[in-house]
Design an enzyme around this catalytic site. Structure first.
Site, mmCIF file in Angstrom:
data_model
loop_
_atom_site.group_PDB
_atom_site.id
_atom_site.type_symbol
_atom_site.label_atom_id
_atom_site.label_comp_id
_atom_site.label_asym_id
_atom_site.label_seq_id
_atom_site.Cartn_x
_atom_site.Cartn_y
_atom_site.Cartn_z
ATOM 1 N N GLY A 11 0.752 -1.455 -0.144
ATOM 2 C CA GLY A 11 0.020 0.070 -0.084
ATOM 3 C C GLY A 11 0.769 1.178 0.080
ATOM 4 O O GLY A 11 2.155 1.242 -0.093
ATOM 5 N N TYR A 12 0.210 2.498 -0.001
ATOM 6 C CA TYR A 12 0.768 3.808 -0.133
ATOM 7 C C TYR A 12 1.734 3.990 1.492
ATOM 8 O O TYR A 12 3.074 4.202 0.948
ATOM 9 C CB TYR A 12 -0.443 4.829 0.192
ATOM 10 C CG TYR A 12 0.065 6.091 -0.078
ATOM 11 C CD1 TYR A 12 0.876 6.716 -1.046
ATOM 12 C CD2 TYR A 12 -0.521 6.942 1.142
ATOM 13 C CE1 TYR A 12 1.196 7.982 -1.000
ATOM 14 C CE2 TYR A 12 -0.045 8.402 1.245
ATOM 15 C CZ TYR A 12 0.874 8.881 0.101
ATOM 16 O OH TYR A 12 0.920 10.162 -0.037
ATOM 17 N N ARG A 33 -2.604 -10.983 -0.738
ATOM 18 C CA ARG A 33 -3.622 -11.937 -0.916
ATOM 19 C C ARG A 33 -3.413 -13.013 -1.903
ATOM 20 O O ARG A 33 -3.909 -14.034 -1.920
ATOM 21 C CB ARG A 33 -5.046 -11.320 -1.142
ATOM 22 C CG ARG A 33 -5.826 -10.845 0.148
ATOM 23 C CD ARG A 33 -6.861 -9.803 -0.040
ATOM 24 N NE ARG A 33 -6.734 -8.721 -0.870
ATOM 25 C CZ ARG A 33 -7.426 -7.699 -1.198
ATOM 26 N NH1 ARG A 33 -8.615 -7.964 -0.318
ATOM 27 N NH2 ARG A 33 -7.221 -6.576 -1.705
ATOM 28 N N SER A 83 -4.869 -2.076 6.574
ATOM 29 C CA SER A 83 -6.360 -1.974 7.188
ATOM 30 C C SER A 83 -7.027 -0.992 5.992
ATOM 31 O O SER A 83 -6.306 -0.200 5.334
ATOM 32 C CB SER A 83 -6.394 -1.397 8.349
ATOM 33 O OG SER A 83 -7.660 -1.270 8.799
ATOM 34 N N SER A 125 -4.474 5.367 13.459
ATOM 35 C CA SER A 125 -4.550 6.624 12.791
ATOM 36 C C SER A 125 -4.810 7.826 13.932
ATOM 37 O O SER A 125 -5.581 7.422 14.929
ATOM 38 C CB SER A 125 -5.791 6.516 11.928
ATOM 39 O OG SER A 125 -6.284 7.596 11.483
ATOM 40 N N LYS A 164 -11.080 2.501 12.763
ATOM 41 C CA LYS A 164 -9.643 2.729 13.180
ATOM 42 C C LYS A 164 -9.784 2.514 14.750
ATOM 43 O O LYS A 164 -8.853 1.885 15.647
ATOM 44 C CB LYS A 164 -9.143 4.112 12.703
ATOM 45 C CG LYS A 164 -8.987 4.029 11.377
ATOM 46 C CD LYS A 164 -8.174 3.102 10.656
ATOM 47 C CE LYS A 164 -6.683 2.757 11.059
ATOM 48 N NZ LYS A 164 -6.109 1.780 10.480
ATOM 49 N N PRO A 188 -0.891 8.142 12.705
ATOM 50 C CA PRO A 188 -0.874 9.252 11.547
ATOM 51 C C PRO A 188 -1.954 10.238 11.518
ATOM 52 O O PRO A 188 -3.195 9.704 11.530
ATOM 53 C CB PRO A 188 -0.286 8.559 10.385
ATOM 54 C CG PRO A 188 -0.016 7.078 10.711
ATOM 55 C CD PRO A 188 -0.794 7.092 11.984
ATOM 56 N N VAL A 191 -1.965 11.481 5.791
ATOM 57 C CA VAL A 191 -0.965 11.068 5.115
ATOM 58 C C VAL A 191 -0.767 11.544 3.723
ATOM 59 O O VAL A 191 -1.473 11.345 2.935
ATOM 60 C CB VAL A 191 -0.528 9.346 5.164
ATOM 61 C CG1 VAL A 191 0.811 9.134 4.440
ATOM 62 C CG2 VAL A 191 -0.641 9.042 6.652
#
Length: 343
Positions: A11-12, A33, A83, A125, A164, A188, A191
């Site tokens: 992910g990012y 996955r 997540s 988060s 979250k 965070p 982001v």
């Protein structure tokens, strides 16, 4: 610690974490996955070739009980980043809450079963600290810090934020019921910054696309956010991993500004290149047309026009995090999006 399991590593945020670990010569077990979908992690395999680290690809599914058990065996630590971060969903329970909570359980139970994992770093988060910006005023606070937990979100109002806070609470419950490993949490704020993959569909990139496309040209909502560079988020995870004294939660934010001020940073870096907002949108107008921006009237009422202050001093003092200025974050992100023809 030599072998680290990373969930959500394609992910990012996760990809920057994987890169940081590989750069420091760790063996990284990346869970996906579907191992046959190599396009998801080919960029990380290429990065691994230029480092002293080693990248292993393992299959696992957040919703499948026991799915992470094999991958966790022999690992020294787990960085649980996976997540869902999306505002585009059909069923909040199925698409947000279940993956967040069940995934956390499956990963943390795998840590306990491993017999080798000594530390788990959880990507939570700021949404687990507060929901609406009005929360600060209603709770009589002058700022938010690691002591607060989100009290205003629910499955029907701000369901992402609800997922979250519920997932983090579940993580603390599991952690406190055992003594095999230590839990450290990273919280965070919004982001931003360059992506390592042109395939990323992060909401951070979608937010930037909306601003650059002129979506808010007639006026930006007066909503405040904390912002943090994606590279600093990755660095915070690795600092928390390597610091033997790291403990508890760590709120990450370089600063808090509203959407208009964010747009002004873009304008300063790229003068007259984009159709950016020059003023705030009136709250009563937002209430009339909020549906066009997928903003509910409840969200607008509780977030537009309220102050927000975030105390990120613990991340600086306990982790030694030196933040990248938001001006640089904005410049690097827009440049990357232009280079990858995302805008």
């Amino acid at each position: 610690m030599n072998t680290i399991l990373v969930t959500g590593g394609t992910g990012y945020v996760g990809s920057w974490i994987v890169k940081g670990l590989l750069d420091k010569a760790y063996t990284v077990r990346l869970t996906v996955r579907d191992k046959d979908n190599t396009a998801k992690f080919e960029n990380l395999r290429q990065i691994a070739l230029t480092t002293k680290g080693k990248l292993e690809i393992w299959e696992a599914d957040l919703l499948e009980e026991g799915s992470f058990d094999d991958a966790a065996l022999g690992c020294d630590a787990i960085l649980h980043v996976a997540s869902p971060f999306t505002l585009r969903f059909k069923d909040a329970q199925r698409d947000l809450l279940d993956p967040a909570i069940k995934g956390t359980r499956n990963v943390l139970y795998a840590a306990s079963k491993s017999g080798t994992v000594k530390k788990v770093i959880l990507t939570s988060s700021v949404a687990a600290i507060h929901g609406d910006t009005k929360d600060m005023t209603e709770q009589g606070l002058t700022e938010f810090n690691e002591e607060q937990f989100n009290q205003s979100s629910s499955l029907t109002h701000q369901p992402y934020s609800f997922s979250k806070v519920e997932a983090e609470k579940e993580a603390w419950r599991i952690a406190q019921a055992q003594d095999e490993w230590k839990l450290v949490v990273i919280n965070p704020s919004f982001v931003m910054g360059p992506s390592l993959s042109s395939l990323s569909n992060s909401e951070s990139l979608n937010f930037m696309k909306d601003i650059l496309s002129g979506k808010y040209a007639m006026g930006a909502p007066a909503i405040m956010f904390g912002f943090v560079d994606v590279r600093d988020v990755a660095k915070a995870h690795i600092l928390a991993l390597e610091n033997e004294n790291s403990q508890g939660r760590h709120l990450l934010a370089e600063r808090t500004i509203d959407v208009l001020e964010y747009a002004q940073l873009i304008e300063k870096a790229f003068p007259q290149k984009f159709k950016l907002p020059k003023k705030h949108a009136a709250k009563f107008l937002l209430l009339m047309v909020g549906w066009m921006f997928k903003l509910s009237s409840q969200f607008i009422k509780r977030n537009v026009g309220y102050p927000l202050r975030l105390n990120a001093s613990k991340s600086r003092e306990a982790l030694g995090l030196d933040y990248i200025p938001l001006e640089q974050t904005v410049k690097d992100m827009v440049t990357q999006m232009l280079d990858d023809k995302l805008i």
